[in-house]
Design an enzyme around this catalytic site. Structure first.
Site, mmCIF file in Angstrom:
data_model
loop_
_atom_site.group_PDB
_atom_site.id
_atom_site.type_symbol
_atom_site.label_atom_id
_atom_site.label_comp_id
_atom_site.label_asym_id
_atom_site.label_seq_id
_atom_site.Cartn_x
_atom_site.Cartn_y
_atom_site.Cartn_z
ATOM 1 N N CYS A 120 37.884 51.884 27.709
ATOM 2 C CA CYS A 120 37.116 51.592 28.822
ATOM 3 C C CYS A 120 35.688 51.858 28.714
ATOM 4 C CB CYS A 120 37.474 52.446 29.996
ATOM 5 S SG CYS A 120 36.784 52.104 31.641
ATOM 6 N N CYS A 125 36.106 47.923 29.885
ATOM 7 C CA CYS A 125 35.503 47.947 31.034
ATOM 8 C C CYS A 125 33.875 47.773 31.093
ATOM 9 C CB CYS A 125 35.972 48.865 31.994
ATOM 10 S SG CYS A 125 37.711 49.390 32.018
ATOM 11 N N LYS A 128 32.483 45.138 28.777
ATOM 12 C CA LYS A 128 32.673 43.835 29.094
ATOM 13 C C LYS A 128 31.975 43.419 30.665
ATOM 14 C CE LYS A 128 35.540 43.915 32.229
ATOM 15 N NZ LYS A 128 37.186 43.995 32.283
ATOM 16 N N TYR A 261 43.824 38.708 30.603
ATOM 17 C CA TYR A 261 42.348 38.774 31.152
ATOM 18 C C TYR A 261 41.212 39.189 30.301
ATOM 19 C CZ TYR A 261 42.805 43.901 30.976
ATOM 20 O OH TYR A 261 43.115 45.293 30.722
ATOM 21 N N GLU A 265 38.164 36.615 30.136
ATOM 22 C CA GLU A 265 36.843 37.419 30.400
ATOM 23 C C GLU A 265 35.779 37.315 29.112
ATOM 24 O OE1 GLU A 265 38.228 41.387 33.447
ATOM 25 O OE2 GLU A 265 38.352 41.330 31.161
ATOM 26 N N HIS A 533 28.715 38.825 58.943
ATOM 27 C CA HIS A 533 28.152 37.445 58.516
ATOM 28 C C HIS A 533 26.784 37.184 58.138
ATOM 29 C CE1 HIS A 533 28.257 32.965 58.946
ATOM 30 N NE2 HIS A 533 27.119 33.081 59.673
ATOM 31 N N GLU A 538 34.155 37.955 54.877
ATOM 32 C CA GLU A 538 34.455 37.787 56.216
ATOM 33 C C GLU A 538 35.625 36.617 56.346
ATOM 34 O OE1 GLU A 538 31.735 35.765 58.831
ATOM 35 O OE2 GLU A 538 30.616 35.173 57.159
#
Length: 558
Positions: A120, A125, A128, A261, A265, A533, A538
């Site tokens: 990672c 992670c 990346k 992934y 990615e 908002h 939302e």
């Protein structure tokens, strides 16, 4: 009886009927007693009702063991210095245990290695996400003109500047991990750990020097490494994610092989940096993820310059020119017929999956079972292998999510259970994650396919909509690309069992809703929630259209 024994059953100290010499029987009895003492928070030996306990008491062996400071050098040795291993080691040390971490990175075929922290931090992670951010900044520059920013000079990206900055940050994290272990009194040894006999590991450093250590308990946290194709030229000329993030030169025209992934990615941020990128896909995109959303991810990437070669697999990689980068010719074969194609690229990046690092650490010498097909380690619900004093966390576990936060949580809870601080187990259900493709995909819970398999289509209600982020309106970006979907179980008060969002900052959105799902989120609770908002999140408070209604979900405004 140990607290971990099923009701109505005693933990046998030694199988009856043994006819071995007394010295051998005594040594096995000693080993079994130690396993029971170390492996249980509370252990009761009954000399009145258990003949084996009585024998251990009468011989003085039990008293001797209890009086010994420790039968081993360490209370816990963790093999692997990644997220899960470090989490477990630090927590055990906080609880007052004597802990060692063995960590050694075997260089990739291209010679790449890295410091403490695991995949990672070093090749996963962290770099990346930073390269993904670099690509997003490029898009933001293009959008900025519509918001009034004027600049005349040509804007270009410098690969070397980016990688140097990222590697400097990673270096600071490596140092931080070492410092953290030192502050907690954890012994860190940069050596390759391998079991040689029960409770004993051999640690081999870079110079080949061997040292042996013993411990009451062990945790395997060795993680995984990228898989290669097994074709001519793959290890000689191709790179993997192990190499990409510290590559000293811009990769140029790139072929990414795979549809995981990791593949999407990497393809996404390379294209976002302005490179010519092609993705070669054997079958489907993002296997294991919701396939409707996965196809939307691929469609967005294709609309923004990434080329896809579907239903092809490489069969040979040849070097045409040396260089940084050089030129490579890739020959690929169709998965549906005899057709073959050729292409020339500067870099070939393999992202076809990962293999567990469990086959060369001596597990067979102590009897730890692994899945021979994939190297994964089967464990029970407390991360314990079939050998009582050996545990495992992280990507090596069979049937568990391969995610850093999962490994961290499992490692911490394992240390607490092992040393009597808690009985809490890691919950592997409804774990959120995000795929950091150019348009991010966040999800938690079940895909629509998996939900249908488990609950049947007639018992589900799927609410969905496309949406247009306000930030995209002035910039003139696609108004019917981002997508939101929840899957509800009609048999359980419309409880949300699947959450999916495709859009900007999907990870940030998903993290909040994951907590709500942990608390038993229902469609009614979503409807009762007042949205913020204007935000993307939302949209989940106003979902009305169901798939079963057949109504269109296209949007005209924000």
């Amino acid at each position: 009886m140990p607290t971990s024994s099923p009701p109505g059953r005693r933990a046998r100290v030694l199988s009856p009927g043994t006819s071995r010499p007394s010295s051998e029987a005594r040594e096995e009895l000693r080993r079994r007693l130690l396993e029971l003492i170390e492996g249980n928070r509370v252990m009761i030996f009954s000399k009145s009702y258990c003949p084996h306990s009585a024998r251990a008491h009468q011989s003085g062996l039990l008293q001797k063991i209890l009086q010994e400071e420790s039968a081993y050098e360490y209370d816990l040795i963790v093999i692997g210095g990644g997220s899960g291993g470090l989490s477990c080691a630090k927590e055990a040390a906080i609880l007052g245990r004597k802990v060692m971490v063995l960590d050694f990175v075997v260089p990739s075929p291209r010679g790449t290695s890295w410091g403490l922290g695991g995949t990672c931090v070093n090749v996963g992670c962290i770099p990346k996400k930073l390269m993904h951010q670099a690509a997003l900044l490029g898009q933001a520059l293009r959008d900025s003109r519509k918001f009034g920013w004027e600049y005349s000079q040509q804007v270009k990206h410098n690969w070397e500047t980016m990688t140097e900055a990222i590697q400097n940050h990673i270096g600071s994290l490596n140092w931080g991990y070492r410092l953290s272990l030192r502050e907690r009194g954890v012994t860190y040894v940069n050596s390759y750990g391998e079991f040689v006999e029960h409770h004993t590991v051999k640690a081999t450093n870079r110079k080949g020097q061997e040292t042996y250590y013993t411990s009451a308990n062990f945790v395997i946290a060795t993680g995984e490494r990228p898989r290669y194709l097994g074709i001519p030229g793959d290890k000689e000329f191709c790179i993997t994610s192990d190499d990409l993030f510290s590559l000293p030169y811009c990769p140029g025209k790139t072929l990414v092989v795979g549809a995981s992934y990791v593949a999407l990615e990497c393809a996404g941020f390379l294209a976002g940096l302005g490179l010519d990128v092609t993705v070669m896909v054997r079958s489907i995109l993002l296997r294991g993820f919701d396939q409707e959303v996965a196809e939307k991810v691929g469609s967005y990437m294709q609309q923004h310059g990434v080329k896809f070669l579907r239903k092809f697999v490489p069969v040979m990689v040849q070097q045409l020119e040396k260089g940084s980068p050089g030129k490579l010719k890739v020959t690929a074969k169709s998965t549906e017929g005899p057709e073959t194609i050729e292409g020339v690229y500067n870099t070939v990046l393999l992202a076809i999956g990962r293999d567990s690092c469990t086959r060369n650490i001596g597990l067979e010498k102590i009897g730890v079972r692994i899945n021979e097909k994939n190297g994964k380690i089967p464990v029970n619900d407390v991360e314990q292998t079939n050998v009582p004093y050996v545990y495992a966390v992280g990507d090596v576990l069979e049937g568990k999510p391969e995610l850093t936060p999962v490994a961290i949580q499992a490692g911490k809870l394992l240390a607490r259970r092992l040393h009597g601080a808690s009985s809490e187990k890691c919950d592997y259900f409804s774990i959120p994650t995000t795929v950091f493709t150019p348009l991010e995909y966040g999800c938690c819970g079940l895909s629509e396919e998996k939900a249908t398999e488990l609950y049947m289509k007639e018992n589900l209600e799927v609410y969905h909509t496309l949406f247009w982020p306000l930030e995209w309106t002035v910039a003139g970006r696609d108004n019917n690309t981002c997508y939101a979907k929840i899957i509800c179980n009609k048999l359980d008060q419309d409880r949300v069992i699947g959450f999916h969002v495709l859009g900007p900052n999907a990870g940030e959105i998903t993290q909040g809703f994951a907590a709500a799902m942990k608390c038993g989120l229902t469609k009614q609770l979503l409807d009762e929630t007042i949205g913020i908002h204007p935000t993307c999140g939302e949209v989940f408070t106003t979902l009305e259209i169901t798939k079963s209604s057949g109504l269109a979900v296209t949007q005209q405004g924000c």
